[in-house]
Design an enzyme around this catalytic site. Structure first.
Site, PDB file in Angstrom:
ATOM      1  N   HIS A  44      -3.134   6.484   4.823  1.00 30.22           N
ATOM      2  CA  HIS A  44      -1.639   6.658   5.268  1.00 30.22           C
ATOM      3  C   HIS A  44      -1.330   8.007   4.590  1.00 30.22           C
ATOM      4  O   HIS A  44      -1.754   8.473   3.774  1.00 30.22           O
ATOM      5  CB  HIS A  44      -0.997   5.418   4.374  1.00 30.22           C
ATOM      6  CG  HIS A  44      -1.081   4.062   5.201  1.00 30.22           C
ATOM      7  ND1 HIS A  44      -1.676   3.917   6.355  1.00 30.22           N
ATOM      8  CD2 HIS A  44      -0.512   2.826   4.689  1.00 30.22           C
ATOM      9  CE1 HIS A  44      -1.499   2.339   6.644  1.00 30.22           C
ATOM     10  NE2 HIS A  44      -0.822   1.848   5.485  1.00 30.22           N
ATOM     11  N   CYS A  74       0.797  -1.199   0.058  1.00 34.56           N
ATOM     12  CA  CYS A  74      -0.032   0.102   0.040  1.00 34.56           C
ATOM     13  C   CYS A  74       0.916   1.317  -0.203  1.00 34.56           C
ATOM     14  O   CYS A  74       0.674   2.076  -0.674  1.00 34.56           O
ATOM     15  CB  CYS A  74      -1.010   0.065   1.162  1.00 34.56           C
ATOM     16  SG  CYS A  74      -0.117   0.058   2.823  1.00 34.56           S
ATOM     17  N   GLY A 113      -3.801  -0.248   8.617  1.00 38.22           N
ATOM     18  CA  GLY A 113      -2.859  -1.067   7.710  1.00 38.22           C
ATOM     19  C   GLY A 113      -2.569  -2.355   8.312  1.00 38.22           C
ATOM     20  O   GLY A 113      -2.190  -3.469   7.583  1.00 38.22           O
TER      21      GLY A 113
END
Length: 335
Positions: A240, A128, A159
């Site tokens: 993120h 990611c 995550g």
């Protein structure tokens, strides 16, 4: 078009259901697979209730055109041939095949054509943090070759999965209630804290997450770019953030970079310092693009640029990227 999702009960599996529906993905039949724990459970997709099948070594993938897999590297390795033996394209979200020479590692905005060369019938979805970064890097690479990247990531609890998000909520509740704090999903309490470790450490002192960013970026971009990463877990719930510094072969002005980001595929420019406009995970969870802001000339290097990105790592960093790969193959009639 018959589509399968392997690992549907997980956070990414659930995101696959949402993304396929949101994008009106052209499928006629959807088949769901899971472990013994999730087999038999039911999910509703486009008004139809679908029961989760137990993932087994049998002929359940006969007739499947595309299989989105997100059940962990071990499961992907074990079931690769079972999934692909009848011709299904396996788009895998785990780390199992990313660095295999005969498996393309694809971010459609950057190297979509690589998806056509898949001798094993497998396409790997990158990590990611890498996906988010290379979508932004591509815009700069189009201006001038990137020689070096330094990146610090600020990775949300999600995550590590849905349970990690629940733990963060619970930790804040426990702290405010004066109770002992539960620590299970991370090495330390994440609430009111930062943890400068994502994944396990390797012999060179970098974590596996940090080395993924180095190796995957070079493979995706077909580049000799050097990447040095520091990955940090932060007490945000979802999406993120990354602080990125690049050294390029020629000086690029802030305005030139801003224009490149504004015109870049899969990017949204959010960069107006006077109005305090810049990307933040609080406001960008659940969104499709990679958002870019805080664009500056590097003060220590004439050929340097610094910028900030935010993207939803469950969406663009996982499910959406995989679905976009499938959409590209369908558009190219390469199924």
């Amino acid at each position: 078009m018959k589509v399968a999702i392997v690992g549907v009960s997980g956070a990414v599996g659930q995101e696959f259901l949402r993304v396929l529906d949101e994008r009106d993905f052209p499928l006629d039949e959807l088949v769901l697979f899971g472990s013994k724990r999730s087999a038999g459970s039911k999910y509703t997709f486009r008004g139809k209730e679908i029961e989760v099948k137990l993932l087994q070594h049998n002929d359940d993938f006969k007739g499947v055109d595309i299989a989105f897999t997100s059940a962990g590297a071990g499961t992907s390795k074990e079931f690769e041939k079972t999934i692909t033996q009848y011709g299904a394209v396996m788009i895998d979200n785990s780390s199992a095949f990313r660095m295999d020479d005969d498996v393309p590692l694809v971010v459609p905005e950057v190297n979509a054509e690589d998806a056509k060369k898949r001798p094993r019938g497998v396409i790997a979805n990158p990590n990611c943090t890498t996906i988010q970064m290379v979508v932004a890097l591509k815009a700069i690479e189009n201006l001038s070759h990137i020689k070096r990247v330094h990146v610090s990531t600020y990775q949300a609890a999600s995550g590590a999965g849905a349970a990690a998000m629940d733990e963060l909520y619970e930790q804040y509740r426990q702290i405010l209630a004066g109770e002992e704090v539960t620590v299970d999903k991370f090495a330390y309490q994440l609430a009111f804290n930062l943890i400068p470790q994502v994944d396990v450490f390797t012999e060179n002192g970098y974590t596996k997450e940090e080395m993924k960013m180095y190796n995957e970026t070079r493979k995706i971009m077909h580049s000799d770019v050097e990447v040095s990463a520091t990955c940090v877990r932060v007490p945000a719930l979802r999406a993120h953030s990354e602080s990125i510094w690049v050294e390029i072969e020629r000086p690029v002005s802030v305005e030139e970079a801003r224009q490149a980001f504004a015109n870049g595929t899969g990017l949204v420019l959010q960069d107006d310092p006077e109005k305090k406009e810049y990307p933040m995970p609080l406001f960008l969870s659940g969104k499709d693009p990679v958002y870019v802001g805080r664009i500056r000339k590097d003060l220590a290097n004439e050929n340097g640029l610094t910028f900030w990105t935010v993207s939803d790592q469950i969406k663009k960093g996982a499910a959406l990227n995989a679905v976009q790969i499938a959409e590209y193959l369908i558009a190219e009639k390469d199924m």
